[in-house]
Design a protein around this motif. Structure first.
Motif, PDB file in Angstrom:
ATOM      1  N   TRP A 105       0.937  -1.204   0.053  1.00  0.00           N
ATOM      2  CA  TRP A 105      -0.062  -0.160  -0.073  1.00  0.00           C
ATOM      3  C   TRP A 105       0.805   1.186   0.166  1.00  0.00           C
ATOM      4  CZ3 TRP A 105      -4.917   0.614  -1.190  1.00  0.00           C
ATOM      5  CH2 TRP A 105      -5.502   1.781  -0.908  1.00  0.00           C
ATOM      6  N   LYS A 106       2.031   1.301   0.785  1.00  0.00           N
ATOM      7  CA  LYS A 106       2.831   2.488   0.929  1.00  0.00           C
ATOM      8  C   LYS A 106       3.362   2.818  -0.516  1.00  0.00           C
ATOM      9  CE  LYS A 106       6.129   4.230   4.112  1.00  0.00           C
ATOM     10  NZ  LYS A 106       6.964   4.081   5.129  1.00  0.00           N
ATOM     11  N   VAL A 107       3.663   2.037  -1.460  1.00  0.00           N
ATOM     12  CA  VAL A 107       4.415   2.238  -2.507  1.00  0.00           C
ATOM     13  C   VAL A 107       3.310   2.347  -4.010  1.00  0.00           C
ATOM     14  CG1 VAL A 107       6.477   1.320  -1.956  1.00  0.00           C
ATOM     15  CG2 VAL A 107       5.086  -0.122  -3.075  1.00  0.00           C
ATOM     16  N   ARG A 108       2.204   2.403  -3.718  1.00  0.00           N
ATOM     17  CA  ARG A 108       1.124   2.138  -4.502  1.00  0.00           C
ATOM     18  C   ARG A 108       1.160   3.401  -5.601  1.00  0.00           C
ATOM     19  NH1 ARG A 108      -1.065   4.185  -0.092  1.00  0.00           N
ATOM     20  NH2 ARG A 108      -2.436   5.940  -0.438  1.00  0.00           N
ATOM     21  N   ASN A 109       1.627   4.639  -5.168  1.00  0.00           N
ATOM     22  CA  ASN A 109       1.778   5.762  -6.078  1.00  0.00           C
ATOM     23  C   ASN A 109       3.475   6.040  -6.230  1.00  0.00           C
ATOM     24  OD1 ASN A 109      -1.051   6.400  -5.832  1.00  0.00           O
ATOM     25  ND2 ASN A 109      -0.669   7.539  -4.089  1.00  0.00           N
ATOM     26  N   PHE A 110       3.980   4.886  -6.288  1.00  0.00           N
ATOM     27  CA  PHE A 110       5.445   4.683  -6.593  1.00  0.00           C
ATOM     28  C   PHE A 110       6.411   5.842  -5.840  1.00  0.00           C
ATOM     29  CE2 PHE A 110       3.085   3.408 -10.492  1.00  0.00           C
ATOM     30  CZ  PHE A 110       3.500   2.127 -10.314  1.00  0.00           C
ATOM     31  N   GLU A 111       5.853   6.153  -4.545  1.00  0.00           N
ATOM     32  CA  GLU A 111       6.364   7.024  -3.679  1.00  0.00           C
ATOM     33  C   GLU A 111       7.506   6.564  -2.778  1.00  0.00           C
ATOM     34  OE1 GLU A 111       3.533   9.549  -1.885  1.00  0.00           O
ATOM     35  OE2 GLU A 111       2.513  10.304  -3.691  1.00  0.00           O
ATOM     36  N   VAL A 112       8.542   6.519  -3.012  1.00  0.00           N
ATOM     37  CA  VAL A 112       9.818   6.080  -2.283  1.00  0.00           C
ATOM     38  C   VAL A 112      10.688   7.210  -1.985  1.00  0.00           C
ATOM     39  CG1 VAL A 112       9.681   3.752  -3.126  1.00  0.00           C
ATOM     40  CG2 VAL A 112      11.181   5.419  -4.206  1.00  0.00           C
ATOM     41  N   GLN A 113      11.403   6.955  -0.725  1.00  0.00           N
ATOM     42  CA  GLN A 113      12.243   8.059  -0.228  1.00  0.00           C
ATOM     43  C   GLN A 113      13.773   7.343  -0.308  1.00  0.00           C
ATOM     44  OE1 GLN A 113      11.275   8.965   3.798  1.00  0.00           O
ATOM     45  NE2 GLN A 113       9.243   9.933   3.054  1.00  0.00           N
ATOM     46  N   ARG A 114      14.938   8.337  -0.440  1.00  0.00           N
ATOM     47  CA  ARG A 114      16.315   7.608  -0.154  1.00  0.00           C
ATOM     48  C   ARG A 114      16.282   6.796   1.001  1.00  0.00           C
ATOM     49  NH1 ARG A 114      16.131  12.796  -1.863  1.00  0.00           N
ATOM     50  NH2 ARG A 114      16.577  12.982  -4.037  1.00  0.00           N
ATOM     51  N   GLY A 115      16.935   5.895   1.100  1.00  0.00           N
ATOM     52  CA  GLY A 115      17.319   4.983   2.447  1.00  0.00           C
ATOM     53  C   GLY A 115      16.044   3.981   2.619  1.00  0.00           C
ATOM     54  N   ASP A 116      14.912   3.927   1.701  1.00  0.00           N
ATOM     55  CA  ASP A 116      13.831   2.805   2.013  1.00  0.00           C
ATOM     56  C   ASP A 116      14.505   1.782   1.647  1.00  0.00           C
ATOM     57  OD1 ASP A 116      12.032   5.013   2.903  1.00  0.00           O
ATOM     58  OD2 ASP A 116      10.770   4.730   1.063  1.00  0.00           O
ATOM     59  N   ILE A 117      14.154   0.576   2.061  1.00  0.00           N
ATOM     60  CA  ILE A 117      14.356  -0.810   1.541  1.00  0.00           C
ATOM     61  C   ILE A 117      13.035  -1.256   1.032  1.00  0.00           C
ATOM     62  CG2 ILE A 117      14.963  -3.415   2.411  1.00  0.00           C
ATOM     63  CD1 ILE A 117      16.482  -2.013   4.842  1.00  0.00           C
ATOM     64  N   VAL A 118      13.548  -1.420  -0.284  1.00  0.00           N
ATOM     65  CA  VAL A 118      12.157  -1.905  -0.973  1.00  0.00           C
ATOM     66  C   VAL A 118      12.338  -3.524  -1.632  1.00  0.00           C
ATOM     67  CG1 VAL A 118      11.523   0.384  -1.617  1.00  0.00           C
ATOM     68  CG2 VAL A 118      13.144  -0.917  -2.975  1.00  0.00           C
ATOM     69  N   SER A 119      11.427  -3.945  -2.028  1.00  0.00           N
ATOM     70  CA  SER A 119      11.219  -5.175  -2.965  1.00  0.00           C
ATOM     71  C   SER A 119      10.713  -4.827  -4.186  1.00  0.00           C
ATOM     72  CB  SER A 119      10.171  -6.175  -2.361  1.00  0.00           C
ATOM     73  OG  SER A 119       9.955  -7.080  -3.269  1.00  0.00           O
ATOM     74  N   LEU A 120      11.481  -5.291  -5.445  1.00  0.00           N
ATOM     75  CA  LEU A 120      11.384  -4.897  -6.506  1.00  0.00           C
ATOM     76  C   LEU A 120      11.245  -6.077  -7.455  1.00  0.00           C
ATOM     77  CD1 LEU A 120      14.257  -3.740  -8.280  1.00  0.00           C
ATOM     78  CD2 LEU A 120      13.979  -2.896  -6.037  1.00  0.00           C
ATOM     79  N   VAL A 121      10.778  -6.050  -8.653  1.00  0.00           N
ATOM     80  CA  VAL A 121      10.669  -7.219  -9.849  1.00  0.00           C
ATOM     81  C   VAL A 121      12.385  -7.143 -10.143  1.00  0.00           C
ATOM     82  CG1 VAL A 121      10.121  -8.307 -11.989  1.00  0.00           C
ATOM     83  CG2 VAL A 121       8.345  -7.421 -10.347  1.00  0.00           C
ATOM     84  N   SER A 122      13.105  -8.205 -10.373  1.00  0.00           N
ATOM     85  CA  SER A 122      14.354  -7.945 -10.730  1.00  0.00           C
ATOM     86  C   SER A 122      14.422  -7.808 -12.426  1.00  0.00           C
ATOM     87  CB  SER A 122      15.280  -9.426 -10.763  1.00  0.00           C
ATOM     88  OG  SER A 122      16.382  -9.536 -11.506  1.00  0.00           O
ATOM     89  N   PRO A 123      15.224  -6.793 -12.700  1.00  0.00           N
ATOM     90  CA  PRO A 123      15.189  -6.246 -14.061  1.00  0.00           C
ATOM     91  C   PRO A 123      15.883  -7.324 -14.770  1.00  0.00           C
ATOM     92  CG  PRO A 123      16.390  -4.715 -12.659  1.00  0.00           C
ATOM     93  CD  PRO A 123      15.928  -5.678 -11.683  1.00  0.00           C
ATOM     94  N   LYS A 124      16.480  -8.144 -14.340  1.00  0.00           N
ATOM     95  CA  LYS A 124      17.182  -9.238 -15.351  1.00  0.00           C
ATOM     96  C   LYS A 124      16.520 -10.562 -15.273  1.00  0.00           C
ATOM     97  CE  LYS A 124      20.840  -6.865 -16.446  1.00  0.00           C
ATOM     98  NZ  LYS A 124      20.895  -6.613 -17.796  1.00  0.00           N
ATOM     99  N   ASN A 125      15.553 -10.899 -14.380  1.00  0.00           N
ATOM    100  CA  ASN A 125      14.804 -11.999 -14.222  1.00  0.00           C
ATOM    101  C   ASN A 125      13.291 -11.512 -13.567  1.00  0.00           C
ATOM    102  OD1 ASN A 125      13.712 -14.510 -13.839  1.00  0.00           O
ATOM    103  ND2 ASN A 125      14.996 -15.157 -12.426  1.00  0.00           N
TER     104      ASN A 125
END
Length: 188
Positions: free
Chosen positions: A77-97
């Protein structure tokens, strides 16, 4: 007549128990068909838990190395608008896989100029709609230093808490290591 009465009562009792079973089964099915979509939606849109594997985020995550794996709460829910800050630890889809999710720290946002570690370019200006992510354990992390800036569209969730093991239960702070601060920040 006395002989007939117990047979009628047995049939009556069976009918009542079958009615009770039918009502319970009907209630279970109604609850099941409501609960499953609600649970799936919650896990997909609000929050879920995930086990962190590997050493790329040490010491923040998995400080014990291969002996233990942290389990973290991922807040979609916190990233639904693609709002992140420097220092946040995030999960993302790997750009390579695209079948793999990775967990990294946000180092720089769009417009920032970052000094890279082993990237083909020593300095990189993060393009619009992108972020620069790195693992905390430099040299043991497959991150933006390998694949460059990452599209915000690959953002999956924000890791907010360590849930397991119990002795490591804590909130994950959005802290940017001073040596990894962008040389120049963009418009955000």
């Amino acid at each position: 007549m006395a002989h007939f009465l117990p047979v009628v009562l047995v049939h009556l009792g069976m009918a009542q128990s079958q009615g009770w079973v039918r009502r319970c089964l009907k209630a279970f099915c109604k609850g099941f068909f409501v609960a499953v979509p609600v649970a799936v939606t919650f896990l997909d849109r609000v929050a879920c838990v995930a086990r962190v594997e590997g050493a790329s985020s040490r010491p923040s995550l998995n400080p014990g190395g291969s002996q233990s794996s942290d389990v973290v709460l991922l807040n979609h829910w916190k990233v639904r608008n693609f709002e992140v800050q420097r220092g946040d630890i995030v999960s993302l889809v790997s750009p390579k896989n695209p079948e793999q999710k990775i967990i990294k720290r946000v180092i720089a946002l769009e417009g920032d100029i970052v000094r890279t570690i082993g990237h083909k370019n020593r300095l990189v200006k993060v393009p619009r709609g992108h972020m620069w992510v790195e693992g905390d354990h430099h040299g043991h992390s497959f991150d933006s230093n390998s694949f460059g800036p990452v599209s915000l569209g690959l953002l999956h969730a924000h890791a907010t808490h360590i849930l397991w093991p119990p002795e490591r239960w804590q909130r994950l702070e959005s802290i940017l290591p001073p040596e990894r601060s962008p040389l120049q920040t963009g418009e955000k």
